[in-house]
Design a protein around this motif. Sequence first.
Motif, PDB file in Angstrom:
ATOM      1  N   HIS A  15      42.379 -46.636  42.776  1.00  0.00           N
ATOM      2  CA  HIS A  15      42.378 -47.446  41.568  1.00  0.00           C
ATOM      3  C   HIS A  15      42.606 -48.924  41.884  1.00  0.00           C
ATOM      4  O   HIS A  15      42.042 -49.786  41.243  1.00  0.00           O
ATOM      5  CB  HIS A  15      43.276 -46.825  40.488  1.00  0.00           C
ATOM      6  CG  HIS A  15      44.633 -47.382  40.281  1.00  0.00           C
ATOM      7  ND1 HIS A  15      45.244 -47.270  39.062  1.00  0.00           N
ATOM      8  CD2 HIS A  15      45.508 -48.031  41.059  1.00  0.00           C
ATOM      9  CE1 HIS A  15      46.434 -47.829  39.116  1.00  0.00           C
ATOM     10  NE2 HIS A  15      46.618 -48.284  40.311  1.00  0.00           N
ATOM     11  N   THR A  72      35.499 -42.092  32.490  1.00  0.00           N
ATOM     12  CA  THR A  72      36.682 -42.290  33.336  1.00  0.00           C
ATOM     13  C   THR A  72      37.346 -43.620  33.002  1.00  0.00           C
ATOM     14  O   THR A  72      38.571 -43.702  32.902  1.00  0.00           O
ATOM     15  CB  THR A  72      36.298 -42.263  34.831  1.00  0.00           C
ATOM     16  OG1 THR A  72      35.697 -41.012  35.122  1.00  0.00           O
ATOM     17  CG2 THR A  72      37.504 -42.483  35.720  1.00  0.00           C
ATOM     18  N   ARG A  76      40.922 -42.677  31.738  1.00  0.00           N
ATOM     19  CA  ARG A  76      41.950 -42.927  32.751  1.00  0.00           C
ATOM     20  C   ARG A  76      42.572 -44.317  32.626  1.00  0.00           C
ATOM     21  O   ARG A  76      43.775 -44.475  32.699  1.00  0.00           O
ATOM     22  CB  ARG A  76      41.370 -42.744  34.147  1.00  0.00           C
ATOM     23  CG  ARG A  76      42.357 -43.099  35.236  1.00  0.00           C
ATOM     24  CD  ARG A  76      42.282 -42.193  36.421  1.00  0.00           C
ATOM     25  NE  ARG A  76      43.224 -42.585  37.433  1.00  0.00           N
ATOM     26  CZ  ARG A  76      44.501 -42.218  37.454  1.00  0.00           C
ATOM     27  NH1 ARG A  76      44.968 -41.452  36.512  1.00  0.00           N
ATOM     28  NH2 ARG A  76      45.294 -42.613  38.410  1.00  0.00           N
ATOM     29  N   ASP A 124      49.357 -46.742  35.254  1.00  0.00           N
ATOM     30  CA  ASP A 124      50.022 -45.725  36.065  1.00  0.00           C
ATOM     31  C   ASP A 124      50.975 -46.250  37.131  1.00  0.00           C
ATOM     32  O   ASP A 124      51.590 -45.469  37.830  1.00  0.00           O
ATOM     33  CB  ASP A 124      49.008 -44.807  36.775  1.00  0.00           C
ATOM     34  CG  ASP A 124      48.711 -43.578  35.963  1.00  0.00           C
ATOM     35  OD1 ASP A 124      49.380 -43.367  34.937  1.00  0.00           O
ATOM     36  OD2 ASP A 124      47.828 -42.828  36.361  1.00  0.00           O
ATOM     37  N   ARG A 149      44.509 -33.319  31.124  1.00  0.00           N
ATOM     38  CA  ARG A 149      45.336 -34.507  30.974  1.00  0.00           C
ATOM     39  C   ARG A 149      46.799 -34.165  31.200  1.00  0.00           C
ATOM     40  O   ARG A 149      47.249 -33.093  30.858  1.00  0.00           O
ATOM     41  CB  ARG A 149      45.149 -35.066  29.566  1.00  0.00           C
ATOM     42  CG  ARG A 149      45.906 -36.351  29.332  1.00  0.00           C
ATOM     43  CD  ARG A 149      45.352 -37.102  28.190  1.00  0.00           C
ATOM     44  NE  ARG A 149      44.057 -37.636  28.600  1.00  0.00           N
ATOM     45  CZ  ARG A 149      43.277 -38.359  27.844  1.00  0.00           C
ATOM     46  NH1 ARG A 149      43.627 -38.638  26.642  1.00  0.00           N
ATOM     47  NH2 ARG A 149      42.129 -38.803  28.281  1.00  0.00           N
TER      48      ARG A 149
END
Length: 181
Positions: A15, A72, A76, A124, A149
Motif C-alpha cells: 500500500h 479495491t 480498501r 490502516d 471484511r
Amino acid sequence: MDKELLLLDSKLDYHLFLYKQLTEQLSSIQKCAAQGSIESYESMLADETLRDALLLKFILFQRTIKKVGFSTMASRYKMRLEKFPWLEAEYFDQNCVVHYDCVWSLLQDIRPLKRQIERIKKYDDARYEEHGEDIHCSFCGKGQQEVERIIAGTHEAICNECVGLCSEILEEITEDENGKK
C-alpha cells in the motif's frame, strides 16, 4: 512495475508502494502542465508535444488505478473514484480521434484526487501498528484474506461472518423474548 511488486514482502509495503506510484505519476502530470504553462484547454491542444506527453502520463496513471481495481480503491482505501468518471474513459473513439478532454479533466481534478490518494498512506497505519500485517478475527480466528471484511479496533478485530452470526443470535433472542411476553 511488476518486478517491483515481486520484491514486496507485505501488504503494508504494497500500500505504501501504490501510494508512491500514484503520487509520483500525479506530480509528473502537474510538472508537465506547469512547464508548458497550460492554463486552458486551448493552450493544451496548441502544444502538440506537450499534449501527447500529458496523454501518455494520463494513460499510465489510469492503468495503475485499473490494475489495482476501482473496487479495491473504494473498499480498501475508501477512495471515492466515482467523482472522476474520466478515469474510466477510453482515449480513442472508433475513428481514432483522441479525447484530450479526459486529460484536461484530470488537470482540473488533480487536487481533490491527490487528497483522496493521501488516504492510501493513512489507511490502516494505526491498525497495522497494533495488529501486525495480517489481521485475524478475535472470534473465529480467520485472517483478512479468508473473509470479505474485518473491522479492527485497538485490541480486537471481528470479521463480517461473525458480525452476521452475532446479528442472527440477537434476532433469535429478541424473538424468544417477544414470544414469552
